[in-house]
Design a protein around this motif. Sequence first.
Motif, PDB file in Angstrom:
ATOM      1  N   LEU A   1      75.850  46.539  19.850  1.00  0.00           N
ATOM      2  CA  LEU A   1      76.124  45.496  18.979  1.00  0.00           C
ATOM      3  C   LEU A   1      76.092  46.168  17.612  1.00  0.00           C
ATOM      4  O   LEU A   1      76.954  45.193  16.539  1.00  0.00           O
ATOM      5  CB  LEU A   1      74.796  44.546  18.957  1.00  0.00           C
ATOM      6  CG  LEU A   1      74.677  43.660  20.161  1.00  0.00           C
ATOM      7  CD1 LEU A   1      73.250  43.114  20.032  1.00  0.00           C
ATOM      8  CD2 LEU A   1      75.584  42.922  20.364  1.00  0.00           C
ATOM      9  N   TYR A   2      75.702  47.084  16.995  1.00  0.00           N
ATOM     10  CA  TYR A   2      75.835  47.789  15.836  1.00  0.00           C
ATOM     11  C   TYR A   2      77.200  48.309  15.639  1.00  0.00           C
ATOM     12  O   TYR A   2      77.979  48.104  14.532  1.00  0.00           O
ATOM     13  CB  TYR A   2      74.737  49.064  15.726  1.00  0.00           C
ATOM     14  CG  TYR A   2      74.935  49.759  14.137  1.00  0.00           C
ATOM     15  CD1 TYR A   2      74.350  48.822  13.087  1.00  0.00           C
ATOM     16  CD2 TYR A   2      75.490  50.932  14.089  1.00  0.00           C
ATOM     17  CE1 TYR A   2      74.610  49.653  11.792  1.00  0.00           C
ATOM     18  CE2 TYR A   2      75.912  51.376  12.895  1.00  0.00           C
ATOM     19  CZ  TYR A   2      75.281  50.539  11.687  1.00  0.00           C
ATOM     20  OH  TYR A   2      75.281  51.127  10.561  1.00  0.00           O
ATOM     21  N   LEU A   3      77.820  48.879  16.843  1.00  0.00           N
ATOM     22  CA  LEU A   3      79.229  49.074  16.551  1.00  0.00           C
ATOM     23  C   LEU A   3      80.118  48.198  16.573  1.00  0.00           C
ATOM     24  O   LEU A   3      81.230  48.147  16.063  1.00  0.00           O
ATOM     25  CB  LEU A   3      79.296  50.066  18.110  1.00  0.00           C
ATOM     26  CG  LEU A   3      78.550  51.320  18.183  1.00  0.00           C
ATOM     27  CD1 LEU A   3      79.110  52.197  19.460  1.00  0.00           C
ATOM     28  CD2 LEU A   3      79.039  52.213  17.299  1.00  0.00           C
TER      29      LEU A   3
ATOM     30  N   LYS B   1      68.314  42.784  17.151  1.00  0.00           N
ATOM     31  CA  LYS B   1      67.363  43.917  17.504  1.00  0.00           C
ATOM     32  C   LYS B   1      66.578  44.698  16.135  1.00  0.00           C
ATOM     33  O   LYS B   1      65.434  44.704  16.423  1.00  0.00           O
ATOM     34  CB  LYS B   1      68.440  45.479  17.718  1.00  0.00           C
ATOM     35  CG  LYS B   1      68.117  46.408  18.224  1.00  0.00           C
ATOM     36  CD  LYS B   1      67.276  46.365  19.566  1.00  0.00           C
ATOM     37  CE  LYS B   1      67.036  47.847  20.100  1.00  0.00           C
ATOM     38  NZ  LYS B   1      66.218  48.730  19.554  1.00  0.00           N
ATOM     39  N   THR B   2      67.170  44.916  15.228  1.00  0.00           N
ATOM     40  CA  THR B   2      66.494  45.284  14.148  1.00  0.00           C
ATOM     41  C   THR B   2      65.374  44.425  13.411  1.00  0.00           C
ATOM     42  O   THR B   2      64.329  44.983  13.390  1.00  0.00           O
ATOM     43  CB  THR B   2      67.604  45.449  12.722  1.00  0.00           C
ATOM     44  OG1 THR B   2      68.517  46.536  13.101  1.00  0.00           O
ATOM     45  CG2 THR B   2      66.931  46.128  11.652  1.00  0.00           C
ATOM     46  N   MET B   3      65.719  43.186  13.141  1.00  0.00           N
ATOM     47  CA  MET B   3      64.918  42.310  12.678  1.00  0.00           C
ATOM     48  C   MET B   3      63.758  42.130  13.667  1.00  0.00           C
ATOM     49  O   MET B   3      62.396  42.045  13.273  1.00  0.00           O
ATOM     50  CB  MET B   3      65.338  41.216  12.006  1.00  0.00           C
ATOM     51  CG  MET B   3      65.866  41.237  10.604  1.00  0.00           C
ATOM     52  SD  MET B   3      64.502  41.865   9.549  1.00  0.00           S
ATOM     53  CE  MET B   3      65.401  43.163   8.359  1.00  0.00           C
ATOM     54  N   PRO B   4      63.788  41.654  14.889  1.00  0.00           N
ATOM     55  CA  PRO B   4      63.035  41.466  16.118  1.00  0.00           C
ATOM     56  C   PRO B   4      62.052  42.579  15.868  1.00  0.00           C
ATOM     57  O   PRO B   4      60.746  42.147  16.076  1.00  0.00           O
ATOM     58  CB  PRO B   4      63.593  41.165  17.170  1.00  0.00           C
ATOM     59  CG  PRO B   4      64.990  40.803  16.691  1.00  0.00           C
ATOM     60  CD  PRO B   4      65.403  41.427  15.373  1.00  0.00           C
ATOM     61  N   GLU B   5      62.506  43.779  15.888  1.00  0.00           N
ATOM     62  CA  GLU B   5      61.526  44.964  15.956  1.00  0.00           C
ATOM     63  C   GLU B   5      60.763  45.220  14.944  1.00  0.00           C
ATOM     64  O   GLU B   5      59.612  45.430  14.902  1.00  0.00           O
ATOM     65  CB  GLU B   5      62.659  46.356  16.103  1.00  0.00           C
ATOM     66  CG  GLU B   5      62.954  46.370  17.736  1.00  0.00           C
ATOM     67  CD  GLU B   5      63.657  47.546  17.792  1.00  0.00           C
ATOM     68  OE1 GLU B   5      64.022  48.003  19.093  1.00  0.00           O
ATOM     69  OE2 GLU B   5      64.173  48.420  16.816  1.00  0.00           O
TER      70      GLU B   5
ATOM     71  N   LEU C   1      69.394  51.572  11.269  1.00  0.00           N
ATOM     72  CA  LEU C   1      70.529  51.580  12.413  1.00  0.00           C
ATOM     73  C   LEU C   1      70.349  52.190  13.622  1.00  0.00           C
ATOM     74  O   LEU C   1      69.154  53.026  13.525  1.00  0.00           O
ATOM     75  CB  LEU C   1      71.779  52.284  11.515  1.00  0.00           C
ATOM     76  CG  LEU C   1      71.600  53.487  11.214  1.00  0.00           C
ATOM     77  CD1 LEU C   1      71.881  54.724  12.306  1.00  0.00           C
ATOM     78  CD2 LEU C   1      72.517  54.003  10.046  1.00  0.00           C
ATOM     79  N   GLU C   2      71.040  52.234  14.622  1.00  0.00           N
ATOM     80  CA  GLU C   2      71.082  52.783  15.793  1.00  0.00           C
ATOM     81  C   GLU C   2      72.511  53.192  16.121  1.00  0.00           C
ATOM     82  O   GLU C   2      73.560  52.421  16.091  1.00  0.00           O
ATOM     83  CB  GLU C   2      70.560  52.066  17.005  1.00  0.00           C
ATOM     84  CG  GLU C   2      69.171  51.855  16.822  1.00  0.00           C
ATOM     85  CD  GLU C   2      68.642  51.034  18.098  1.00  0.00           C
ATOM     86  OE1 GLU C   2      69.290  50.941  19.049  1.00  0.00           O
ATOM     87  OE2 GLU C   2      67.688  50.227  17.766  1.00  0.00           O
TER      88      GLU C   2
END
Length: 464
Positions: A190-192, A208-212, A184-185
């Motif tokens: 986008l997370y919010l 975001k998460t998976m590409p990173e 999470l961030e």
Amino acid sequence: MWPGALGAALLLLLVLRAAQSRRGAWPRHAAHRRYTPDWKSLDGRPLPAWYDEAKFGVFLHWGVYSVPAWGSEWFWWHWKGEGRPLYELFMKENYPPGYSYADFGPQFTATFFEPDYWADLFRAAGARYVVLTAKHHEGFTNWPSPVSWNWNSQDLGPHRDLVGELGTALRKRNIRYGLYHSLLEWFHPLYLLDKKNGFKTQYFVSSKTMPELYDLVNRYKPDLIWSDGEWECPDTYWNSTDFLAWLYNDSPVKDQVVVNDRWGQNCSCHHGGFYNCQDKYMPESLPGHKWEMCTSVDKLSWGYRRNMVMANIASEEEIISELVQAVSLGGNYLLNIGPTKDGVIVPIFQERLLAVGKWLSISGEAIYASEPWRVQSDKNTTSVWYTSKGPDVYAILLRWPENGVLYLTSPKTTLTTKVVMLGLEGDLKWSPNPGQGLLISLPQLPPSALPVKFAWALKLTGVK
């Protein structure tokens, strides 16, 4: 007599099984097979042997939170997410009106970061693996992430690939490299948005998460992925099992990579590779699954704090005692320090790491590649913890008996029993105890002549 190739194959199988039976309670990495994206399949993957053998690692929390360096690495959340009065007062007294968390970014300079010096320090500390925060909950990435524009160490602050530089230095010294990554961030739009939608959408995960995570694995080929930031959502939101199936089946590190257990709500202590369960977790008895205790030299924070005092710093004795207890109970010990915004590891952190390394240089035989013994400890006044390697047993005493005679209740002596203290030449005198166990006469030497000043390791051969 077995015929030719069949006999050789059966003999090899027996040898391998015998070797595995000697290696302890947890399954080790074997021939590669395909894993499906479900926990039943993924949890059946054997743990690559290097991790259990390593025993001791260094954890590094380093990011933009190292700039205010106050409170903890959760500074942004405590300030803006919770609006804690002490954090608001700190900002009011130390920074101009309107100052934002993003304004700290350019001050995260890593000016004095010398990866080779860090790697030498960690090697001297006896660390067999190092875990760096590639990205914490603030979202700042310590590598040029293609999906973290202008909030990464290449675009802002150091203008360096911190993840890559440290990895290169560690691998030159044969130290395994792990990367911490927060799923999470806190404040990513986008997370919010996904949170507002009850996590029924996955905009943040897919963009975001998976590409990173895929980028980190393909680019740096880490030996370990230390996942965190999972607690608000189920693993199905994070697509954790899909990622892990790829990691185990097709990634460039599929044969040696190790992961922890923080991949979604209710995963901790239940699913994944080794278990962290919770921060600073120490079980009371031997678990049935490989685990790791992560803890910090600064007892109040994982990130660097400018206002830390000695009362908040774990002592050498506390650290080594925890290491011994964790290994005796089948765990690994991951010890955290927080570098400064400039890339300096302050002297007190260096001192603690070097103290562990000095102790391991003498007593490491009882730690590295050891296994839990049939008994983990003797509950007596000397506080003894056991480890083993094959037929040899190690008893590590955390307190020196007042009369200089150590009473061990658990080992059963034989006609070939011998006792030595690691770091000293010659056998120690011992005698059977009339009840059970044995009495060992410890060396009558001044403290300065002993091989270590704390946590003395005895090697017992010929015991049951």
